[in-house]
Design a protein around this motif. Structure first.
Motif, mmCIF file in Angstrom:
data_model
loop_
_atom_site.group_PDB
_atom_site.id
_atom_site.type_symbol
_atom_site.label_atom_id
_atom_site.label_comp_id
_atom_site.label_asym_id
_atom_site.label_seq_id
_atom_site.Cartn_x
_atom_site.Cartn_y
_atom_site.Cartn_z
ATOM 1 N N VAL A 25 3.564 10.595 14.640
ATOM 2 C CA VAL A 25 3.638 9.561 13.626
ATOM 3 C C VAL A 25 2.266 8.739 13.992
ATOM 4 N N THR A 26 1.565 8.847 12.627
ATOM 5 C CA THR A 26 0.470 8.838 12.169
ATOM 6 C C THR A 26 -0.724 7.838 11.772
ATOM 7 N N SER A 27 -1.280 6.890 11.939
ATOM 8 C CA SER A 27 -2.517 5.785 11.641
ATOM 9 C C SER A 27 -1.337 4.896 12.147
ATOM 10 N N HIS A 28 -0.957 4.676 12.933
ATOM 11 C CA HIS A 28 -0.207 3.318 13.740
ATOM 12 C C HIS A 28 0.901 3.276 12.204
ATOM 13 N N GLU A 30 0.678 -1.456 0.002
ATOM 14 C CA GLU A 30 0.096 -0.110 -0.269
ATOM 15 C C GLU A 30 0.493 1.451 -0.060
ATOM 16 N N PHE A 31 2.076 0.754 0.303
ATOM 17 C CA PHE A 31 3.565 2.505 -0.310
ATOM 18 C C PHE A 31 3.945 2.250 -0.789
ATOM 19 N N LEU A 32 4.419 0.840 -1.334
ATOM 20 C CA LEU A 32 5.197 1.247 -2.555
ATOM 21 C C LEU A 32 4.487 1.233 -3.518
ATOM 22 N N LEU A 55 6.525 12.244 10.518
ATOM 23 C CA LEU A 55 7.712 10.389 10.239
ATOM 24 C C LEU A 55 6.981 9.668 9.808
ATOM 25 N N GLY A 56 6.574 9.018 8.476
ATOM 26 C CA GLY A 56 6.175 8.456 8.231
ATOM 27 C C GLY A 56 4.617 8.797 8.042
ATOM 28 N N CYS A 57 4.824 10.090 7.093
ATOM 29 C CA CYS A 57 3.540 10.568 6.796
ATOM 30 C C CYS A 57 2.638 9.982 5.751
ATOM 31 N N GLY A 58 3.453 8.932 4.573
ATOM 32 C CA GLY A 58 2.413 8.279 3.823
ATOM 33 C C GLY A 58 2.343 9.400 2.450
ATOM 34 N N THR A 59 1.118 9.364 2.178
ATOM 35 C CA THR A 59 0.218 10.400 1.421
ATOM 36 C C THR A 59 0.598 11.457 1.246
ATOM 37 N N GLY A 60 0.378 11.530 2.598
ATOM 38 C CA GLY A 60 0.502 13.486 3.300
ATOM 39 C C GLY A 60 -0.339 13.846 3.839
ATOM 40 N N ARG A 61 -1.742 13.473 3.947
ATOM 41 C CA ARG A 61 -3.018 13.562 4.135
ATOM 42 C C ARG A 61 -2.543 14.504 5.346
ATOM 43 N N LEU A 62 -2.656 14.119 6.898
ATOM 44 C CA LEU A 62 -2.172 15.499 8.059
ATOM 45 C C LEU A 62 -1.085 16.645 7.711
ATOM 46 N N VAL A 107 8.172 13.308 6.198
ATOM 47 C CA VAL A 107 8.941 11.738 6.505
ATOM 48 C C VAL A 107 8.662 10.777 6.171
ATOM 49 N N ASP A 108 9.154 9.660 5.200
ATOM 50 C CA ASP A 108 8.310 8.698 4.695
ATOM 51 C C ASP A 108 9.796 8.066 3.734
ATOM 52 N N PRO A 109 10.126 6.242 4.639
ATOM 53 C CA PRO A 109 10.675 5.555 3.621
ATOM 54 C C PRO A 109 10.379 4.848 1.953
ATOM 55 N N ALA A 110 8.587 5.167 1.932
ATOM 56 C CA ALA A 110 7.847 4.895 0.400
ATOM 57 C C ALA A 110 8.339 6.329 -0.390
ATOM 58 N N VAL A 124 -4.919 3.612 -3.883
ATOM 59 C CA VAL A 124 -5.912 2.408 -3.449
ATOM 60 C C VAL A 124 -5.996 2.958 -1.669
ATOM 61 N N TYR A 125 -4.781 2.784 -0.995
ATOM 62 C CA TYR A 125 -4.383 3.964 0.473
ATOM 63 C C TYR A 125 -5.127 4.935 0.656
ATOM 64 N N ASP A 126 -5.077 5.779 -0.694
ATOM 65 C CA ASP A 126 -5.215 6.747 -0.188
ATOM 66 C C ASP A 126 -6.715 7.121 -0.247
#
Ligand SMILES: C[S@@+](CC[C@H](N)C(=O)[O-])C[C@H]1O[C@@H](n2cnc3c(N)ncnc32)[C@H](O)[C@@H]1O
Length: 248
Positions: free
Chosen positions: A103-106, A5-7, A43-50, A64-67, A14-16
């Motif tokens: 650091v959100t959404s678990h 879902e991140f890569l 940290l772990g911001c993913g697709t940046g919603r928050l 910041v996110d590794p994906a 779909v994740y977004d």
């Protein structure tokens, strides 16, 4: 694929679509309202919603996110140029300075190795000013949420921006003392079926408190739900609000 879902750009979309603004985002925005116009690390911001929501709330945000595929999606969103996006994990914040970190959404549960978790907390502590706030969510293992992660209860239909509907479900493959592994299956309208596996670490409240203390944080409060309920009485969450306990 692990953490597809991140890569994988197809699953990132779909994740977004499956992760609209929610009560969790309102919770974190409200916590950070106590530090107006802060320099915030997501940290772990993913697709940046928050990250984008925090920018709209007046903060200066670094995501910041590794994906890479998730960051690409974040960078393409309206308002994204106001955020500093960095590809990497917590080590990239060494030498930077923030007033608050989220650091959100678990995302914290994706750091499954406890030594790595200790390193993440060290990096966050080092990047936060004295008195700086760290807030994150992690599921309370006592709530045993993984018991709902079966093909029947987890079955869902996700509508993508172009109207295509993806059918998805989740199946737990292993549960062991604080580690839960599972597979998400995604069926696309063109017949493609993609699988994504992951393992999450479910830390107890005691484990969290100990790891935070070792890293130099003091815990202000841990809530059990998004309406700030006590632990055990809310949404099966452990919502941590801590601060860098160095003297201001
Ligand atoms: C469930 S997503 C949450 C994304 C975002 N915070 C949100 O609210 O949608 C988890 C995120 O954690 C990221 N992640 C996984 N391992 C990580 C690590 N070791 N350090 C930082 N982020 C990590 C993933 O790439 C993914 O974007």
């Amino acid at each position: 694929m692990r953490q597809g879902e991140f890569l994988d750009p197809r699953l990132v979309e779909v994740y977004d679509a499956e992760s609209p603004w929610g009560r969790d985002d309102d919770f974190f925005v409200a916590i950070l309202a106590a530090t107006p116009a802060a320099r915030v690390l997501d940290l772990g911001c993913g697709t940046g919603r928050l990250a984008l929501g925090l920018t709209a709330a007046g903060h200066t945000v670094t995501g910041v996110d590794p994906a890479r595929a998730s960051l690409d999606a974040a960078r393409a969103k309206p308002g994204a140029s106001a955020v500093c996006w960095i590809e990497g994990s917590s080590s990239v914040v060494r030498g930077l300075a923030f007033d608050a970190a989220v650091v959100t959404s678990h995302a914290a549960q994706f750091v499954v190795d406890d030594d790595e978790w200790a390193g993440v907390l060290d990096d966050l502590h080092g990047a936060l000013e004295a008195g700086g706030v760290l807030t994150f969510d992690t599921r309370d293992p006592s709530a045993r949420k993984w018991e709902d992660w079966n093909p029947v209860d987890s079955l869902r239909r996700i509508t993508l921006p172009d109207g295509a509907v993806v059918t998805a479900w989740t199946e737990v493959t292993d549960v062991r003392d604080g580690w839960v592994s599972f597979t998400h299956t995604y069926e696309f309208p063109d017949g493609d079926e993609l699988h994504s596996t992951a393992t999450l670490r479910f830390r107890t409240e005691d484990e969290l408190r100990r790891s935070l203390a070792v890293a130099g944080f003091s815990v202000d409060v841990i809530f059990g739900g998004w309406a700030r309920e006590p632990v055990g009485a809310g949404d099966g969450e452990l919502l941590v609000v801590a601060c860098n306990r160095e003297t201001v």
